[in-house]
Scaffold this motif. Sequence first.
Motif, PDB file in Angstrom:
ATOM      1  N   ARG A   1       0.836  -1.210   0.000  1.00 24.76           N
ATOM      2  CA  ARG A   1       0.000   0.000   0.000  1.00 24.76           C
ATOM      3  C   ARG A   1       0.869   1.257   0.000  1.00 24.76           C
ATOM      4  O   ARG A   1       0.430   2.299  -0.447  1.00 24.76           O
ATOM      5  N   GLY A   2       2.100   1.070   0.448  1.00 24.55           N
ATOM      6  CA  GLY A   2       3.034   2.190   0.372  1.00 24.55           C
ATOM      7  C   GLY A   2       3.566   2.363  -1.029  1.00 24.55           C
ATOM      8  O   GLY A   2       4.152   3.377  -1.361  1.00 24.55           O
TER       9      GLY A   2
ATOM     10  N   LEU B   1       0.015  -1.418 -13.224  1.00 31.51           N
ATOM     11  CA  LEU B   1      -0.959  -0.323 -13.243  1.00 31.51           C
ATOM     12  C   LEU B   1      -0.321   0.973 -12.767  1.00 31.51           C
ATOM     13  O   LEU B   1      -0.587   2.043 -13.322  1.00 31.51           O
ATOM     14  N   ARG B   2       0.526   0.882 -11.764  1.00 35.77           N
ATOM     15  CA  ARG B   2       1.176   2.117 -11.280  1.00 35.77           C
ATOM     16  C   ARG B   2       2.101   2.684 -12.342  1.00 35.77           C
ATOM     17  O   ARG B   2       2.178   3.898 -12.511  1.00 35.77           O
ATOM     18  N   ARG B   3       2.778   1.798 -13.076  1.00 36.00           N
ATOM     19  CA  ARG B   3       3.648   2.291 -14.144  1.00 36.00           C
ATOM     20  C   ARG B   3       2.826   3.022 -15.212  1.00 36.00           C
ATOM     21  O   ARG B   3       3.277   3.981 -15.824  1.00 36.00           O
ATOM     22  N   LEU B   4       1.601   2.536 -15.414  1.00 38.64           N
ATOM     23  CA  LEU B   4       0.736   3.181 -16.405  1.00 38.64           C
ATOM     24  C   LEU B   4       0.013   4.399 -15.823  1.00 38.64           C
ATOM     25  O   LEU B   4      -0.860   4.971 -16.451  1.00 38.64           O
ATOM     26  N   GLY B   5       0.370   4.743 -14.585  1.00 37.27           N
ATOM     27  CA  GLY B   5      -0.200   5.935 -13.971  1.00 37.27           C
ATOM     28  C   GLY B   5      -1.565   5.722 -13.356  1.00 37.27           C
ATOM     29  O   GLY B   5      -2.282   6.682 -13.074  1.00 37.27           O
ATOM     30  N   GLN B   6      -1.917   4.484 -13.146  1.00 41.03           N
ATOM     31  CA  GLN B   6      -3.231   4.179 -12.581  1.00 41.03           C
ATOM     32  C   GLN B   6      -3.072   3.676 -11.140  1.00 41.03           C
ATOM     33  O   GLN B   6      -2.638   2.555 -10.925  1.00 41.03           O
ATOM     34  N   PRO B   7      -3.427   4.496 -10.168  1.00 45.22           N
ATOM     35  CA  PRO B   7      -3.367   4.012  -8.786  1.00 45.22           C
ATOM     36  C   PRO B   7      -4.342   2.861  -8.577  1.00 45.22           C
ATOM     37  O   PRO B   7      -5.383   2.802  -9.216  1.00 45.22           O
ATOM     38  N   VAL B   8      -3.975   1.952  -7.696  1.00 46.91           N
ATOM     39  CA  VAL B   8      -4.826   0.799  -7.447  1.00 46.91           C
ATOM     40  C   VAL B   8      -4.826   0.490  -5.951  1.00 46.91           C
ATOM     41  O   VAL B   8      -3.816   0.660  -5.280  1.00 46.91           O
ATOM     42  N   GLU B   9      -5.967   0.086  -5.463  1.00 50.72           N
ATOM     43  CA  GLU B   9      -6.086  -0.245  -4.041  1.00 50.72           C
ATOM     44  C   GLU B   9      -6.375  -1.725  -3.885  1.00 50.72           C
ATOM     45  O   GLU B   9      -6.985  -2.332  -4.756  1.00 50.72           O
ATOM     46  N   PHE B  10      -5.966  -2.254  -2.746  1.00 52.86           N
ATOM     47  CA  PHE B  10      -6.298  -3.644  -2.428  1.00 52.86           C
ATOM     48  C   PHE B  10      -7.189  -3.647  -1.193  1.00 52.86           C
ATOM     49  O   PHE B  10      -6.705  -3.552  -0.071  1.00 52.86           O
TER      50      PHE B  10
ATOM     51  N   PRO C   1       2.539   5.620  -4.346  1.00 49.59           N
ATOM     52  CA  PRO C   1       1.201   6.116  -4.622  1.00 49.59           C
ATOM     53  C   PRO C   1       1.018   7.515  -4.066  1.00 49.59           C
ATOM     54  O   PRO C   1       1.718   7.912  -3.149  1.00 49.59           O
ATOM     55  N   SER C   2       0.121   8.231  -4.634  1.00 47.41           N
ATOM     56  CA  SER C   2      -0.109   9.596  -4.195  1.00 47.41           C
ATOM     57  C   SER C   2      -0.728   9.629  -2.820  1.00 47.41           C
ATOM     58  O   SER C   2      -1.320   8.657  -2.355  1.00 47.41           O
ATOM     59  N   GLY C   3      -0.585  10.759  -2.182  1.00 48.70           N
ATOM     60  CA  GLY C   3      -1.215  10.909  -0.882  1.00 48.70           C
ATOM     61  C   GLY C   3      -2.720  10.754  -0.977  1.00 48.70           C
ATOM     62  O   GLY C   3      -3.356  10.216  -0.072  1.00 48.70           O
TER      63      GLY C   3
END
Lengths: 543, 249
Positions: free
Chosen positions: A520-521, B26-35, A527-529
């Motif tokens: 998650r970090g 996904l992060r490399r493609l600029g898409q934040p993702v949550e679990f 990841p953005s804030g």
Amino acid sequence: MTAPDRELQPLAPQPLAPPEPGARGRAGRPFEPIPTYAGTPPFPRAARAALADTRLRANLQRATATIRAKRARAVAERDDWEALRLAGAAIKNEVLHDLPALLVQLERAVTDAGGTVHWARDAAEANAIVTRIVREHGATEVVKVKSMATEEIELNEALAEAGIAAWETDLAELIVQLGHDLPSHILVPAIHRNRAEIREIFRREMALAGRPAPDDLSDEPRELAEAARLHLREKFLRARVAVSGANFAIAETGTIAVVESEGNGRMCLTLPEVLITVMGIEKLLPRWQDLEVFLQLLPRSATAERMNPYTSMWTGVTPGDGPQAFHLVLLDNGRSDVLSDPVGRQALRCIRCSACLNVCPVYERVGGRAYGSVYPGPIGAILTPQLRGIVRHPVDAQTASLPYASSLCGACFEVCPVRIDIPGVLVHLRAQVVRQHPMGPHVPEPDELVLGVASWVMERPRRLSIAERAAGLAGRVVARRGGRIGALRGPWPVSAWFGERDLPAPARESFRAWWRRVGRGGAGSTPSGQERSRQGRAPEDAP
Amino acid sequence: MRVALFVACYNDLLYPQVGRAVVRLLRRLGQPVEFPPGQTCCGQMHFNTGYREACVPLVQGFVRVFAGYDAVVTPSSSCASMVRHYHATVAREAADAGTDPSLPARVAEVAPRVYELSEFLVDVLGVTDVGARFPHTVAFHPTCHSRRLLGVGDRPERLLAAVDGLTLVDMPHAETCCGFGGTFAVKNADTSVAMGLDKVADVLASGAEVLTASDTSCLMHIGGLLSRRGAPVRVMHMAEILAGPEDGG
């Protein structure tokens, strides 16, 4: 089949006519027992035995690969194939919706055209009706057009018991009958046999059943067909009664249609004095015009032909032309039960083309007999349990194993000309099997136990988290070099998986543990804030 | 766009690298993702084996955990097809039984937003070249549920074809089922293995160094057979190829 649960309707007593001197039963021997599917073990065991038969597998693989490719080409010629499938499904749905009224309409039309209609609730009734008609005409033998309905009710066995010989005239059915064998495919019942085996069967058995095969018979298809043609010819010319099934029955006109490739059907349908047709009640079509759709769907799906070589249609009796007595036996035999299930009833749309068998990776490897029914393959796996009454009462272990005889790959649905969602019905029937487990405290089935534990764990993320840590530890105990678990003995399902397959050891750190630690970090990228604050709102472990 | 990862239970436990690959990609493609950590299992194994009632709490959990996201992405076509096709069936039965009358509505809200990875990349993010490099020969196994239930078409192949250095080789009978089939693999183990060994022969005939697919479950079966026979073919989820190697952490 399960035993019929109704008393046989009383019929007018018939004197038991002794067989004519010299009359011979199936394959010439006086009415020896005919093999049946009874006693087939549950599918996994039957399949294991079939898989060990390397010749069977080679025969099946060759045959199904050929017909699959041909069908794909035949279907690809039509750019309206999907529209035809939709039309086929819609017409059959209409039939199922209006079945009682359409059957009465058919009965009236057939009767008006000089035929006689009989209603049979089950196999015993149908067999008794056919036997009675044959006897009334003083016959001791019948010639048969290939028919799934009569195989379903084991008509040949019933006729043999009454001293009546039933001669199969379809080439593949003849091979099966002469070989004291059971069909393993709906359309190609001898698909499990190769040319050399067929030659042996003809050489050995034809003489016992009638005209012998030539001594120098080779395994060339042309020679085999010629031997069959000559062997059957004397039966066609002699027989006074024929028995057929029906591909379609037109309610508005009373017309029955049989489609075939060899011409044996045409001989049976035109030469004898008496014709008896046994037909499942779902074979109806409302209108003559509906044949337009089905005479395109069926040949391309079944034999990969644009049009089948012989399409015979008859309406009642035509004076001076063809059989002068026509009896239509309308067979229920569990179909009303199937109709009562809103999901399962789509199996009654089936037109017996066998396309689903030919594309099925399970059927291709185990063959038809492992299914323990005249209806093998994917369609058999959904039709047989339903015809055996799964919707009303618990079924035996063999029947209950059939809905599981599929990897649910969906190839069957893709080719079905009437769009039966076979995978969907399979999982529906699996749920019925499970519901039939005894209620209350009982010894659970192994899969019930394993899945029960799994669902208990999965209901709570915290339990899953703990289970993953435990699995990770246990996995490292049994894992070999390279982090893989190799051959492992243990109770099902451990033994079933590890007999032939490895498995990676459960991870030292599960994904969720990794996420909690660093994910998650943003390992590798931050990841953005904003994202962090979103995660704060994400649902946390349920209580 | 608020995107959640549904990792799938067997990836979580056995193949965590697949989940990490999706996050990395996904992060490399600029898409934040949550679990969302409340997630467990889609219920497919229970549903397909006939234990429908056991699916109800799993479907309830799924809609609770994933409600409110714009998209849910999963590296499992088979789980995606369970959610999109059969969660509605489970929900309807729960509603009919009076257990949970509003479950169908909650499922209708969430299920259509669930995407298999290649669908998400191509249809939602609109990318086919994800900027990966993988200099190997690769055979692609088009899994039955991705092709026939989800209808992903050639999206996975398009993504793989755009990977720098990757050579996609043809595999005979590629569209034939590998024989995994969930509990089929253990309820009909002999048939499952027979189907799998034919697939293994096709994989070897393709000459590929790596076999990939959009379902780890099929790869677990094929890979298990390959590994037992000491065959020199690696199995990797498509996400691992598209994401590129992990750099520690």
